[in-house]
Enzyme design. Structure first.
Site, mmCIF file in Angstrom:
data_model
loop_
_atom_site.group_PDB
_atom_site.id
_atom_site.type_symbol
_atom_site.label_atom_id
_atom_site.label_comp_id
_atom_site.label_asym_id
_atom_site.label_seq_id
_atom_site.Cartn_x
_atom_site.Cartn_y
_atom_site.Cartn_z
ATOM 1 N N HIS A 68 -3.542 60.905 55.687
ATOM 2 C CA HIS A 68 -2.593 61.489 54.726
ATOM 3 C C HIS A 68 -1.452 62.136 55.501
ATOM 4 O O HIS A 68 -1.514 62.241 56.733
ATOM 5 C CB HIS A 68 -3.284 62.502 53.807
ATOM 6 N N HIS A 70 -0.083 65.240 55.781
ATOM 7 C CA HIS A 70 0.091 66.615 56.253
ATOM 8 C C HIS A 70 0.393 66.513 57.748
ATOM 9 O O HIS A 70 -0.174 65.669 58.453
ATOM 10 C CB HIS A 70 -1.178 67.441 56.005
ATOM 11 N N ASP A 72 -0.346 67.830 60.502
ATOM 12 C CA ASP A 72 -1.346 67.797 61.589
ATOM 13 C C ASP A 72 -1.955 66.408 61.777
ATOM 14 O O ASP A 72 -2.634 66.164 62.769
ATOM 15 C CB ASP A 72 -2.443 68.860 61.387
ATOM 16 N N HIS A 73 -1.676 65.477 60.859
ATOM 17 C CA HIS A 73 -2.321 64.155 60.937
ATOM 18 C C HIS A 73 -1.390 63.030 61.364
ATOM 19 O O HIS A 73 -1.852 61.933 61.643
ATOM 20 C CB HIS A 73 -2.971 63.808 59.591
ATOM 21 N N HIS A 145 -8.133 64.987 48.454
ATOM 22 C CA HIS A 145 -7.340 66.027 49.088
ATOM 23 C C HIS A 145 -6.243 66.376 48.089
ATOM 24 O O HIS A 145 -6.225 65.826 46.990
ATOM 25 C CB HIS A 145 -6.802 65.473 50.413
ATOM 26 N N ASP A 215 -8.980 64.575 55.818
ATOM 27 C CA ASP A 215 -9.189 65.824 55.077
ATOM 28 C C ASP A 215 -9.682 65.498 53.672
ATOM 29 O O ASP A 215 -9.047 64.713 52.953
ATOM 30 C CB ASP A 215 -7.868 66.597 54.952
ATOM 31 N N HIS A 273 -11.902 68.600 62.412
ATOM 32 C CA HIS A 273 -10.908 69.346 61.645
ATOM 33 C C HIS A 273 -11.342 70.813 61.544
ATOM 34 O O HIS A 273 -11.263 71.459 60.503
ATOM 35 C CB HIS A 273 -10.681 68.738 60.250
HETATM 36 ZN ZN LIG Z 1 -5.417 68.559 58.197
HETATM 37 ZN ZN LIG Z 2 -4.479 67.863 54.909
#
Ligand SMILES: [Zn+2]
Ligand SMILES: [Zn+2]
Length: 306
Positions: A68, A70, A72-73, A145, A215, A273
């Protein structure tokens, strides 16, 4: 006949933290090396440096699966693409992700002044999409998510049964092309006697299965997809005292991830995570092990052979 003493598949946990990097853990990126190809599941900021510190070559990354969008990914993609470009990459790079992937990735790699000199193919996947490759397939799985998101299942194709060489010789089959015929599933004739493959070839061996959740809240689709997986790599952002908060934010706590592993009957659970709030992960590991013994929190750069 070649004997395969070495394993041809390994996981490298390049980034095991969630939300933002800490001195202990980088943001999500899990590499799966399979027969010379490297697949990345998520590619958080700094993943290229993690790759360089690992046993893997960043130039061999063939496919990237984003769970996804976000930050951080996926924020590691432009840097990785630029480095591949500077190292004269020519091979195409395939990038997969949920709805919205095409416009996001196109925007990302058209910023700055480094138009890549190699093809990048972008693929948007629906939940339950199934991608067939030479010796494996990848399934997208619906996850839960708060933005469009996917989990992924890697499945190696089932392998032929083991060939019993001594039994074949006993039956009078001479070593050579008839061995291959039998291993391919065809009967052969030796001195007028019919030898059937099932006399010398064992049952097919199940290919390995690895599921990565990205996530997600705990969800039934993941339990079903992870059934009897060799490895489940699950969101485990918080500990059991904060289960509710984890759920509210579209995440899973360590105990809940363990009960998913137990329900799915997987071989091994890796908790990832991990929230930046934990510098010591013992409590996460312990509470997971109470429910599912084969649980652990890998450190960054940990390698696991399958
Ligand atoms: Zn994340
Ligand atoms: Zn996320």
């Amino acid at each position: 006949m070649l004997l395969h003493f070495f394993k041809n598949m390994k996981l490298v946990f390049l980034g095991t933290g969630g939300s933002y990097p800490t001195p202990q853990r980088n943001v999500p990126c899990i590499a799966l090396k399979f027969q010379g190809d490297i697949l990345l599941f998520d590619c958080g900021e700094g993943s290229q440096r993690q790759l360089m510190m690992s046993s893997l070559s960043f130039m061999q990354v063939k496919k990237i699966f984003i769970s996804h969008f976000h930050g951080d990914h996926f924020l590691g993609i432009p840097g990785l693409v630029q480095s591949m470009n500077m190292n004269d990459r020519e091979d195409p790079l395939e990038i997969y992700g949920p709805k919205g992937t095409a416009s996001l990735i196109k925007g990302l790699i058209s910023r700055g002044f480094f138009g890549p000199g190699f093809p990048i193919h972008i693929h948007e996947l629906n939940p339950s999409a199934r991608l067939e490759f030479d010796n494996y397939c990848i399934e997208a799985i619906e996850s839960e998510h708060d933005v469009p998101s996917l989990a992924y299942s890697f499945q190696e194709r089932d392998k032929k049964g083991r060939f019993d060489r001594l039994r074949a010789l006993d039956l009078g089959v001479p070593e050579g092309p008839l061995f291959s015929e039998l291993h391919e599933g065809n009967s052969v004739k030796v001195d007028g006697k019919l030898i059937r493959p099932e006399e010398v070839v064992g049952p097919p061996r199940r290919g390995k299965k690895v599921v990565y959740t990205g996530d997600t809240r705990p969800c039934q689709t993941i339990i079903e997809a992870a059934e009897r997986a060799d490895v489940l790599i699950h969101d485990s952002t918080l500990d059991s005292s904060m289960s509710e908060r984890a759920m509210e934010r579209g995440h899973t706590s360590a105990d809940m991830a363990a009960s998913i592993a137990s329900k799915a009957g997987v071989g091994r659970l890796f908790l990832v995570h991990i929230s930046p709030r934990y510098t010591d992960v013992k409590s996460l590991e312990e509470e997971a092990r109470e429910i599912f013994e084969n649980s652990s929190v890998p450190e960054d750069l940990f390698e696991f052979e399958l």
